[in-house]
Design an enzyme around this catalytic site. Structure first.
Site, mmCIF file in Angstrom:
data_model
loop_
_atom_site.group_PDB
_atom_site.id
_atom_site.type_symbol
_atom_site.label_atom_id
_atom_site.label_comp_id
_atom_site.label_asym_id
_atom_site.label_seq_id
_atom_site.Cartn_x
_atom_site.Cartn_y
_atom_site.Cartn_z
ATOM 1 C CG ASP A 34 -2.308 4.707 8.911
ATOM 2 O OD1 ASP A 34 -1.089 4.508 9.074
ATOM 3 O OD2 ASP A 34 -2.934 4.324 7.899
ATOM 4 C CB SER B 155 -0.925 0.004 1.217
ATOM 5 O OG SER B 155 -0.158 -0.106 2.398
ATOM 6 C CG HIS C 227 -0.866 3.798 5.005
ATOM 7 N ND1 HIS C 227 -1.454 3.000 5.959
ATOM 8 C CD2 HIS C 227 -0.458 2.984 4.013
ATOM 9 C CE1 HIS C 227 -1.404 1.739 5.548
ATOM 10 N NE2 HIS C 227 -0.813 1.694 4.380
#
Ligand SMILES: *[C@@H]1O[C@H](CO)[C@@H](O)[C@H](O)[C@H]1NC(C)=O
Ligand SMILES: *[C@@H]1O[C@H](CO)[C@@H](O)[C@H](O)[C@H]1NC(C)=O
Ligand SMILES: *[C@@H]1O[C@H](CO)[C@@H](O)[C@H](O)[C@H]1NC(C)=O
Ligand SMILES: *[C@@H]1O[C@H](CO)[C@@H](O)[C@H](O)[C@H]1NC(C)=O
Ligand SMILES: *[C@@H]1O[C@H](CO)[C@@H](O)[C@H](O)[C@H]1NC(C)=O
Length: 423
Positions: free
Chosen positions: A399, A155, A402
């Protein structure tokens, strides 16, 4: 019987090394004064404008290396692009606006999910000795005419893929571009140029039980470290490939390696140290590149480990904090996160040193370590609704892996751009 006082006899042989050392020291200081730049590794001081050169203007034109595909200029460059610092640049950054690029997935659109600050968008990477060439979208598209560019990995690599599209899409008319997803493969097409920029989901590069592009949240991860063709058959014919793989290996446990097929009833699984398993997989990928990518026509890149910021104690923050509420980069140029594996970095280096194929490392680890401010934190679309307990403690669901777009990953692509056209 007179013997010299012990202090005298012992001081005599000492005197020489001391004076020799003083001479050496003053010589070092003298040289350091003359050639200040060469001691930059020892004595850190701010970068002076007068010392910075234009990276795209090479010197020593008469010592040209062999032609490198895609390059627009060949020559010797004496600048480590990955060593430097972050500079606030209100005018120059970001290169596009979040709401202007429709391709950013909602997991990365921080402003539209309520992020209150935006300084993280206005930072520009300044290498110590040179300016990064400025990203020219027309040149990039021109060079991609009739070509396939492909990002392969997890990702984080998907984020870099989207960043590249956002950097380019402004100059492509609406009717001439499209984006489609087929299982693990997402294809952005630029019709007028017969060019594609693609992303292929393969978080371990080799085959694994996490290969489903949508349902891949598997807690018990198993890889087939020597098996790559299931994925790699989709990469054949690519002109530029950008690989990454790191985070999925970091389970905190030994890695489970499957000998044989996922379909067979009896599974022969061995456990292996993470670094050893990682090396096996990376070697397999390099072997594939050696066999399938023609170095006269194609380029292969590898983006190094993307760091996380889970423990603010590591950068002198609160004892129980993480990236949540962080709005400025880390100033300590030696900062290296406790959870960033030096073993994996060494493994990467070892494998690439033995590679027969030219693979260019985009070493983004250190420069991204500084960016505790650049993560999506709580400002993103959540996979599932948040509980009352979570909402009461935002830190618990931040998070810190990311990155917001626009943001840090645009710089990764600027570095890729520099290495692609000015090798
Ligand atoms: C960008 O690249 C195009 C195509 O190569 C070129 O014509 C143009 O002058 C470049 N722009 C800048 C600002 O360098
Ligand atoms: C378009 O690009 C592909 C490679 O990605 C090539 O095989 C094909 O011949 C090109 N088509 C045209 C019309 O240029
Ligand atoms: C690449 O080019 C060199 C020099 O022109 C040539 O010797 C070599 O065979 C080429 N390699 C491939 C894989 O085409
Ligand atoms: C966020 O940081 C600011 C100062 O940087 C501090 O005043 C505030 O209490 C912090 N908020 C939380 C929830 O930690
Ligand atoms: C990447 O850079 C870091 C420091 O900036 C260095 O320690 C590491 O060895 C480099 N990695 C490789 C594979 O060269």
């Amino acid at each position: 019987m007179k013997s010299p006082p012990p202090s005298f006899s012992s001081s005599s042989p000492k005197r020489k090394p001391l004076s020799a050392c003083l001479i050496t020291l003053s010589f070092i200081l003298f040289i350091a004064f003359l050639y200040g730049e060469d001691f930059a590794c020892v004595i850190r001081r701010p970068i002076l404008d007068s010392e910075i050169q234009d990276y795209s203007a090479s010197n020593e034109k008469d010592e040209l290396p062999a032609a490198v595909p895609f390059s627009v200029d060949r020559g010797k460059r004496d600048c480590d692009l990955f060593e430097g610092e972050w500079i606030y640049d209100e005018e120059g950054r970001p290169q596009y606006e979040e709401e202007e690029c429709p391709y950013i997935q909602p997991q990365l659109t921080c402003q539209s999910h309520g992020r209150p600050d935006s300084a993280y968008q206005h930072l520009r990477w300044q290498p110590r000795r040179c300016y990064l060439p400025s990203f020219n979208a027309s040149l990039m598209l021109e060079k991609l005419r009739g070509k396939r560019m492909m990002y392969v990995g997890d990702s984080l690599n998907r984020g870099q893929f989207v960043s590249m599209i956002c950097l380019l899409h402004r100059i492509i008319p609406e009717s001439a571009k499209s984006m489609e997803t087929f299982d693990s493969l997402t294809v952005f097409r630029v019709k007028d140029y017969n060019a594609t920029i693609e992303f292929y989901w393969a978080p371990f590069l080799v085959e694994s039980n996490s290969d489903n592009a949508v349902i891949h949240r598997v807690s018990d991860r198993i890889v087939r470290a020597r098996s790559i063709n299931k994925h790699a058959r989709h990469w054949k014919g690519a002109d530029i490939i950008v690989f990454n793989t790191y985070l999925w290996w970091m389970t905190g446990q030994k890695m489970k390696i499957l000998r044989g097929s996922f379909d067979s009833d009896t599974k022969n699984i061995v456990e292996m140290e993470t670094e050893d398993a990682y090396k096996l997989a990376l070697r397999r990928a390099v072997k594939w590149v050696e066999k399938n990518m023609n170095p006269n026509k194609t380029r292969v890149f590898f983006t190094s480990m993307s760091p996380s910021h889970e423990m603010s104690a590591g950068w002198g923050g609160e004892p129980d904090g993480n990236c949540y509420n962080e709005t400025t980069p880390i100033k300590d140029l030696n900062y290296w996160g406790r959870s960033t594996s030096k073993g994996i970095m060494r493994a990467t280096q070892e494998v690439f040193e033995r590679s027969k194929a030219p693979i260019t490392l985009i070493n983004i680890t250190q420069l991204s370590e500084y960016r505790k401010d650049a993560h999506t934190s709580i400002y993103k679309k959540q996979w599932s609704p948040l509980t009352k307990e979570q909402l009461a403690n935002p830190r618990s669901y931040a998070d810190c892996v990311h990155w917001c777009l626009p943001g840090l990953q645009d710089t990764w692509n600027e570095l890729l751009y520099a290495k692609l056209f000015f090798p």
